[in-house]
Design an enzyme around this catalytic site. Structure first.
Site, PDB file in Angstrom:
ATOM      1  N   ASP A  45       0.831  -1.196   0.000  1.00  0.00           N
ATOM      2  CA  ASP A  45       0.000   0.000   0.000  1.00  0.00           C
ATOM      3  C   ASP A  45       0.873   1.257   0.000  1.00  0.00           C
ATOM      4  OD1 ASP A  45       0.892  -0.129   2.608  1.00  0.00           O
ATOM      5  OD2 ASP A  45      -1.097  -0.118   3.523  1.00  0.00           O
ATOM      6  N   SER A  46       2.187   1.062   0.004  1.00  0.00           N
ATOM      7  CA  SER A  46       3.126   2.153  -0.261  1.00  0.00           C
ATOM      8  C   SER A  46       2.859   2.792  -1.609  1.00  0.00           C
ATOM      9  CB  SER A  46       4.569   1.645  -0.193  1.00  0.00           C
ATOM     10  OG  SER A  46       4.738   0.507  -1.023  1.00  0.00           O
ATOM     11  N   ASP A  84      -0.685  -6.207   0.282  1.00  0.00           N
ATOM     12  CA  ASP A  84      -1.099  -5.579   1.530  1.00  0.00           C
ATOM     13  C   ASP A  84      -2.611  -5.526   1.652  1.00  0.00           C
ATOM     14  OD1 ASP A  84       1.185  -4.967   2.965  1.00  0.00           O
ATOM     15  OD2 ASP A  84       1.490  -3.049   1.968  1.00  0.00           O
ATOM     16  N   LYS A 112      -0.419  -9.613   3.453  1.00  0.00           N
ATOM     17  CA  LYS A 112       0.317  -8.990   4.554  1.00  0.00           C
ATOM     18  C   LYS A 112      -0.631  -8.085   5.340  1.00  0.00           C
ATOM     19  CE  LYS A 112       3.583  -5.768   3.920  1.00  0.00           C
ATOM     20  NZ  LYS A 112       3.050  -4.606   4.696  1.00  0.00           N
ATOM     21  N   GLU A 114      -0.875  -5.476   8.801  1.00  0.00           N
ATOM     22  CA  GLU A 114      -0.229  -4.752   9.882  1.00  0.00           C
ATOM     23  C   GLU A 114      -0.896  -5.177  11.189  1.00  0.00           C
ATOM     24  OE1 GLU A 114       0.101  -0.586   9.185  1.00  0.00           O
ATOM     25  OE2 GLU A 114       0.935  -0.854   7.173  1.00  0.00           O
ATOM     26  N   GLU A 181       9.451  -3.966  10.635  1.00  0.00           N
ATOM     27  CA  GLU A 181       9.834  -2.683  10.054  1.00  0.00           C
ATOM     28  C   GLU A 181      10.162  -1.682  11.155  1.00  0.00           C
ATOM     29  OE1 GLU A 181       8.223   0.890   7.093  1.00  0.00           O
ATOM     30  OE2 GLU A 181       6.992  -0.898   7.404  1.00  0.00           O
TER      31      GLU A 181
END
Length: 264
Positions: A45-46, A84, A112, A114, A181
């Site tokens: 999502d970067s 993401d 992925k 968070e 991270e």
């Protein structure tokens, strides 16, 4: 060499062989990364910052993630594609299952998320449904406002102990990989050595099984790159050469460098 799977990553960990991960958001870069030996392509999502020009990842929608995941899947042939789950995609297990299903149908091989402690039931539900999960810990960009910015995590003993415990709980919940991270090198090393699943680092520790960077940081497109990044274009001489140099440096243990691309 055949397609990279979650089993491949587990085998690399057991053999002590490092692997490389990079972000891609379209078919052309996915093909380039695939051809240069990148084992894991992250559709991050970067893209909200790198592609769309936002200041955070929060505006990225499920539709955005599905679109870019499908494009990457059309370009890659061998690499494992990890996508993401976007902001609030993990609001509850049912939402996470529906959104993860959409990403898997678009071509992802792994999702992925968070993670905090509240995401443990989400991980369990996805794993029960047959969806491989990578649990992202430490500096989690979707929580940037709660954290008060992009801050290194785990610098005090209590926070470090909580993160290490959470990593173990997420592995027990069925996560087949962890991504650390922006955590201190000592903490990242401890987590990488404690569990049994592959651990991917970014601004973490050379002890991690794999390393990931945003592609823009690798090819010199980021005006003010983060400390943990390195411009590989200068040594590679071309886009393909930069990716090849990155893959080689990760596999040979030359990147990241302790104290240079890590935090204490």
């Amino acid at each position: 060499m055949g397609a990279i799977t979650v089993n491949t990553l587990a085998e690399r960990r057991r053999a002590g062989e490092r692997f490389a991960c990079l972000t891609a958001y379209d078919a052309s870069f996915a093909r380039l990364l695939d051809e240069q030996g990148v084992e894991v392509i992250l559709v991050g999502d970067s893209l909200g910052m790198v592609v769309q020009g936002h200041e955070t990842t929060l505006p990225v929608t499920l539709d955005d993630m599905v679109y870019h995941t499908a494009a990457v899947a059309r370009g890659a042939r061998r690499a494992l594609i990890m996508a993401d789950l976007p902001f609030l995609g993990d609001a509850d297990p049912a939402t996470a299952l529906a959104q993860s299903g959409a990403l898997m149908r678009a071509g992802a091989h792994m999702i992925k998320i968070e993670c905090g402690a509240t995401q443990i039931p989400v991980v369990e539900r996805l794993v029960d449904a047959g969806i491989p999960v990578c649990a992202h810990l430490g500096l989690t960009p979707q929580a940037v406002h709660r954290m008060g910015g992009y801050r290194v995590q785990g610098r005090d003993a209590e926070a470090a102990a909580q993160l290490e415990s959470l990593a173990g709980r997420l592995e027990k919940a069925g996560a087949q990989a962890l991504l650390l991270e922006g955590v201190t090198e000592g903490l990242a090393t401890a987590v990488a050595r404690a569990g049994d699943v592959p651990v991917i680092g970014i601004g973490a520790s050379p002890a991690c099984d794999g390393q990931v960077l945003v592609i823009a940081d690798v090819i010199g497109l980021t005006p003010n790159p983060p400390r943990f990044a390195r411009d590989f274009l200068a040594e590679g001489g071309s886009l393909a050469g930069a990716v090849r140099a990155y893959v080689g440096a990760v596999r040979e243990g030359r990147f990241p460098e302790s104290g240079v691309h890590t935090f204490s």
